[in-house]
Scaffold this motif. Structure first.
Motif, PDB file in Angstrom:
ATOM      1  N   ARG A 264      -4.759 -26.999  33.334  1.00  0.00           N
ATOM      2  CA  ARG A 264      -4.426 -26.140  34.485  1.00  0.00           C
ATOM      3  C   ARG A 264      -3.230 -25.251  34.170  1.00  0.00           C
ATOM      4  N   ASP A 265      -2.200 -25.829  33.548  1.00  0.00           N
ATOM      5  CA  ASP A 265      -1.006 -25.053  33.199  1.00  0.00           C
ATOM      6  C   ASP A 265      -1.345 -23.920  32.229  1.00  0.00           C
ATOM      7  N   ILE A 266      -2.124 -24.236  31.221  1.00  0.00           N
ATOM      8  CA  ILE A 266      -2.513 -23.220  30.236  1.00  0.00           C
ATOM      9  C   ILE A 266      -3.359 -22.141  30.908  1.00  0.00           C
ATOM     10  N   ALA A 267      -4.289 -22.550  31.757  1.00  0.00           N
ATOM     11  CA  ALA A 267      -5.147 -21.585  32.454  1.00  0.00           C
ATOM     12  C   ALA A 267      -4.326 -20.674  33.365  1.00  0.00           C
ATOM     13  N   GLN A 268      -3.317 -21.230  34.037  1.00  0.00           N
ATOM     14  CA  GLN A 268      -2.466 -20.418  34.905  1.00  0.00           C
ATOM     15  C   GLN A 268      -1.733 -19.350  34.089  1.00  0.00           C
ATOM     16  N   GLY A 269      -1.258 -19.746  32.914  1.00  0.00           N
ATOM     17  CA  GLY A 269      -0.582 -18.772  32.050  1.00  0.00           C
ATOM     18  C   GLY A 269      -1.516 -17.681  31.582  1.00  0.00           C
ATOM     19  N   PHE A 270      -2.723 -18.070  31.150  1.00  0.00           N
ATOM     20  CA  PHE A 270      -3.688 -17.063  30.715  1.00  0.00           C
ATOM     21  C   PHE A 270      -4.125 -16.168  31.873  1.00  0.00           C
ATOM     22  N   LYS A 271      -4.264 -16.752  33.053  1.00  0.00           N
ATOM     23  CA  LYS A 271      -4.652 -15.962  34.230  1.00  0.00           C
ATOM     24  C   LYS A 271      -3.576 -14.922  34.541  1.00  0.00           C
ATOM     25  N   ALA A 272      -2.319 -15.322  34.430  1.00  0.00           N
ATOM     26  CA  ALA A 272      -1.225 -14.377  34.666  1.00  0.00           C
ATOM     27  C   ALA A 272      -1.237 -13.248  33.647  1.00  0.00           C
ATOM     28  N   LEU A 273      -1.655 -13.556  32.422  1.00  0.00           N
ATOM     29  CA  LEU A 273      -1.689 -12.546  31.362  1.00  0.00           C
ATOM     30  C   LEU A 273      -2.986 -11.743  31.341  1.00  0.00           C
ATOM     31  N   ALA A 274      -3.904 -12.037  32.251  1.00  0.00           N
ATOM     32  CA  ALA A 274      -5.200 -11.370  32.253  1.00  0.00           C
ATOM     33  C   ALA A 274      -5.141  -9.963  32.831  1.00  0.00           C
ATOM     34  N   ASP A 275      -3.997  -9.539  33.297  1.00  0.00           N
ATOM     35  CA  ASP A 275      -3.839  -8.202  33.868  1.00  0.00           C
ATOM     36  C   ASP A 275      -3.002  -7.348  32.923  1.00  0.00           C
ATOM     37  N   PRO A 276      -3.501  -6.174  32.540  1.00  0.00           N
ATOM     38  CA  PRO A 276      -2.762  -5.321  31.592  1.00  0.00           C
ATOM     39  C   PRO A 276      -1.365  -4.925  32.085  1.00  0.00           C
ATOM     40  N   THR A 277      -1.196  -4.736  33.383  1.00  0.00           N
ATOM     41  CA  THR A 277       0.121  -4.381  33.909  1.00  0.00           C
ATOM     42  C   THR A 277       1.106  -5.504  33.679  1.00  0.00           C
ATOM     43  N   ARG A 278       0.674  -6.739  33.860  1.00  0.00           N
ATOM     44  CA  ARG A 278       1.580  -7.874  33.659  1.00  0.00           C
ATOM     45  C   ARG A 278       1.950  -8.028  32.191  1.00  0.00           C
ATOM     46  N   VAL A 279       1.006  -7.789  31.307  1.00  0.00           N
ATOM     47  CA  VAL A 279       1.311  -7.832  29.873  1.00  0.00           C
ATOM     48  C   VAL A 279       2.313  -6.728  29.532  1.00  0.00           C
ATOM     49  N   GLN A 280       2.109  -5.557  30.115  1.00  0.00           N
ATOM     50  CA  GLN A 280       3.025  -4.438  29.881  1.00  0.00           C
ATOM     51  C   GLN A 280       4.425  -4.768  30.416  1.00  0.00           C
ATOM     52  N   LEU A 281       4.503  -5.373  31.586  1.00  0.00           N
ATOM     53  CA  LEU A 281       5.803  -5.754  32.145  1.00  0.00           C
ATOM     54  C   LEU A 281       6.522  -6.756  31.239  1.00  0.00           C
ATOM     55  N   LEU A 282       5.792  -7.734  30.725  1.00  0.00           N
ATOM     56  CA  LEU A 282       6.404  -8.688  29.789  1.00  0.00           C
ATOM     57  C   LEU A 282       6.948  -7.979  28.556  1.00  0.00           C
ATOM     58  N   ALA A 283       6.171  -7.040  28.028  1.00  0.00           N
ATOM     59  CA  ALA A 283       6.595  -6.319  26.826  1.00  0.00           C
ATOM     60  C   ALA A 283       7.833  -5.468  27.100  1.00  0.00           C
ATOM     61  N   ILE A 284       7.888  -4.842  28.259  1.00  0.00           N
ATOM     62  CA  ILE A 284       9.047  -4.015  28.613  1.00  0.00           C
ATOM     63  C   ILE A 284      10.292  -4.885  28.721  1.00  0.00           C
ATOM     64  N   ILE A 285      10.157  -6.009  29.395  1.00  0.00           N
ATOM     65  CA  ILE A 285      11.303  -6.913  29.561  1.00  0.00           C
ATOM     66  C   ILE A 285      11.747  -7.463  28.204  1.00  0.00           C
ATOM     67  N   ALA A 286      10.797  -7.853  27.371  1.00  0.00           N
ATOM     68  CA  ALA A 286      11.127  -8.399  26.044  1.00  0.00           C
ATOM     69  C   ALA A 286      11.829  -7.363  25.174  1.00  0.00           C
ATOM     70  N   ALA A 287      11.550  -6.086  25.383  1.00  0.00           N
ATOM     71  CA  ALA A 287      12.123  -5.024  24.559  1.00  0.00           C
ATOM     72  C   ALA A 287      13.530  -4.614  24.994  1.00  0.00           C
TER      73      ALA A 287
ATOM     74  N   CYS B  66      13.979  -2.516  39.650  1.00  0.00           N
ATOM     75  CA  CYS B  66      14.100  -1.073  39.877  1.00  0.00           C
ATOM     76  C   CYS B  66      13.838  -0.273  38.595  1.00  0.00           C
ATOM     77  N   ASP B  67      14.022  -0.910  37.429  1.00  0.00           N
ATOM     78  CA  ASP B  67      13.781  -0.230  36.150  1.00  0.00           C
ATOM     79  C   ASP B  67      12.347  -0.390  35.648  1.00  0.00           C
ATOM     80  N   LEU B  68      11.542  -1.171  36.338  1.00  0.00           N
ATOM     81  CA  LEU B  68      10.197  -1.464  35.853  1.00  0.00           C
ATOM     82  C   LEU B  68       9.107  -0.650  36.543  1.00  0.00           C
ATOM     83  N   THR B  69       9.427  -0.003  37.637  1.00  0.00           N
ATOM     84  CA  THR B  69       8.393   0.727  38.381  1.00  0.00           C
ATOM     85  C   THR B  69       7.929   1.976  37.650  1.00  0.00           C
TER      86      THR B  69
END
Length: 122
Positions: A30-53, A62-65
């Motif tokens: 369930r935990d792994i599936a929840q993580g993959f489900k959260a990453l199943a949206d391109p916007t969320r992947v993009q947000l993670l990449a922006i924050i990581a960078a 306010c800087d992510l919109t």
């Protein structure tokens, strides 16, 4: 004994029951599936990449919109899902929320299935 089905070769042990301790337990799955489900949206992947960078490893909502071209409420919704999945940490500073990447859950997500595969082959 091996039989050929189409182009695939199927061995006699193909239907052997899985090793009980090699499979993921339901809670981990369930935990792994929840993580993959959260990453199943391109916007969320993009947000993670922006924050990581970010040089300091965090970003204000306010800087992510602007980078994702979405309204603040929509970005906040995506960030809430990432926080719920344990992939981001959220810190409230006055009026704004700041988000940072949680690397341990990302590493666990990436290795969770590999670990179960390794245990199955041991």
């Amino acid at each position: 004994m091996s039989t050929t089905v189409g182009l695939a070769s199927v061995g006699a042990d193909c239907c052997a029951p899985p090793a009980g301790d090699a499979a993921l337990d339901p809670a981990t799955a369930r935990d792994i599936a929840q993580g993959f489900k959260a990453l199943a949206d391109p916007t969320r992947v993009q947000l993670l990449a922006i924050i990581a960078a970010q040089p300091d490893g965090e970003a204000c909502v306010c800087d992510l919109t602007e980078p994702v071209g979405l309204s603040q409420p929509t970005v906040s919704h995506h960030l809430k899902i990432l926080v719920s999945a344990g992939l981001l940490a959220r810190e409230q500073r006055g009026r704004w929320a700041y988000y940072s990447l949680r690397t341990d859950p990302l590493t666990e997500l990436a290795t969770g299935l590999i670990r179960s595969r390794t245990a199955a082959s041991a």
